[in-house]
Design a protein around this motif. Structure first.
Motif, PDB file in Angstrom:
ATOM      1  N   HIS A  94      10.444   9.356   5.265  1.00 56.88           N
ATOM      2  CA  HIS A  94      10.453   8.648   3.811  1.00 56.88           C
ATOM      3  C   HIS A  94       9.719   7.325   3.855  1.00 56.88           C
ATOM      4  CE1 HIS A  94      13.157   7.201   0.419  1.00 56.88           C
ATOM      5  NE2 HIS A  94      11.957   7.438   0.033  1.00 56.88           N
ATOM      6  N   GLY A  95       8.557   7.465   3.002  1.00 54.36           N
ATOM      7  CA  GLY A  95       7.475   6.206   2.996  1.00 54.36           C
ATOM      8  C   GLY A  95       7.893   5.436   1.949  1.00 54.36           C
ATOM      9  N   LYS A  96       8.023   4.195   2.012  1.00 53.34           N
ATOM     10  CA  LYS A  96       8.453   3.059   0.967  1.00 53.34           C
ATOM     11  C   LYS A  96       7.455   1.857   0.983  1.00 53.34           C
ATOM     12  CE  LYS A  96      12.633   2.903   2.680  1.00 53.34           C
ATOM     13  NZ  LYS A  96      13.919   2.373   2.809  1.00 53.34           N
ATOM     14  N   LEU A  97       7.254   1.203  -0.249  1.00 56.72           N
ATOM     15  CA  LEU A  97       6.646   0.103  -0.003  1.00 56.72           C
ATOM     16  C   LEU A  97       7.556  -0.928  -0.014  1.00 56.72           C
ATOM     17  CD1 LEU A  97       4.181   0.988  -3.287  1.00 56.72           C
ATOM     18  CD2 LEU A  97       3.677   0.986  -0.723  1.00 56.72           C
ATOM     19  N   GLU A  98       7.218  -2.171   0.011  1.00 52.35           N
ATOM     20  CA  GLU A  98       8.101  -3.482   0.279  1.00 52.35           C
ATOM     21  C   GLU A  98       8.961  -3.480  -0.754  1.00 52.35           C
ATOM     22  OE1 GLU A  98       5.356  -6.460   1.657  1.00 52.35           O
ATOM     23  OE2 GLU A  98       6.438  -6.271   3.829  1.00 52.35           O
ATOM     24  N   ASP A  99       8.622  -3.052  -1.822  1.00 48.69           N
ATOM     25  CA  ASP A  99       9.491  -3.189  -3.214  1.00 48.69           C
ATOM     26  C   ASP A  99      10.731  -2.237  -3.208  1.00 48.69           C
ATOM     27  OD1 ASP A  99       8.260  -1.030  -4.110  1.00 48.69           O
ATOM     28  OD2 ASP A  99       7.332  -2.063  -5.834  1.00 48.69           O
ATOM     29  N   GLY A 100      10.606  -1.075  -2.304  1.00 53.00           N
ATOM     30  CA  GLY A 100      11.463  -0.113  -2.055  1.00 53.00           C
ATOM     31  C   GLY A 100      11.186   1.058  -2.895  1.00 53.00           C
ATOM     32  N   SER A 101      10.025   0.989  -3.632  1.00 58.08           N
ATOM     33  CA  SER A 101       9.727   2.413  -4.273  1.00 58.08           C
ATOM     34  C   SER A 101       9.023   3.431  -3.448  1.00 58.08           C
ATOM     35  CB  SER A 101       8.514   2.007  -5.407  1.00 58.08           C
ATOM     36  OG  SER A 101       7.420   1.492  -4.562  1.00 58.08           O
TER      37      SER A 101
END
Length: 151
Positions: free
Chosen positions: A15-22
């Motif tokens: 599950h790949g996310k950005l630092e903002d959680g998206s």
């Protein structure tokens, strides 16, 4: 207990996310990602992140932009004359297009700005310049090919 090493073929749910959680990508509802560790099939930080994992192990890895898709490169941002677009097309910010580089290769670009006479196109990978976070679960390890084969 077998641990992942370079040359192994592995299957990983992620599950790949950005630092903002998206979320930007996930294997949820699909087959796990299969690749050869160290084979250049995934970004370097992902290769490094699965190395040493055991089957069934779960962990979260943080991959800096330099080990992911690299920094955003200003030379890959260009202005393109609006009158060079097809007449029936209205360029809009966020639209993804494919440009021909003149050598027959297609280059994916994203419209980042629409000005009066030009459209600003960005050929950077959409995740360039971003740190990535992956939740990983190692599903399978297939050992690499033996270096010495007995007759």
């Amino acid at each position: 207990m077998q641990q992942v090493k370079k040359g192994d073929t592995v299957k990983v749910h992620y599950h790949g996310k950005l630092e903002d959680g998206s979320t930007f990508d996930s294997s949820a509802g699909r087959e796990p990602l299969e690749f050869e560790v160290g084979g250049g099939m995934v970004i370097p930080g992902f290769d490094n992140g699965v190395t040493g994992m055991a089957i069934g192990e779960k962990k979260t890895i943080h991959i800096p932009a330099d080990e992911a898709y690299g920094p955003k490169q200003d030379e890959l941002i260009m202005e393109f004359p609006k009158d060079r677009f097809p007449q029936d097309m209205t360029p809009e910010v966020g639209m993804q297009l494919a440009m021909n580089n003149g050598a027959g290769q297609q280059l994916p670009v994203t419209i980042t700005e629409v000005k009066e006479d030009v459209v600003v196109l960005d050929a950077n990978h959409p995740l360039a310049g971003k740190d990535l976070i992956f939740d990983l679960e190692l599903v399978a390890i297939d050992g690499g090919s033996p270096l010495i084969i007995m007759p």
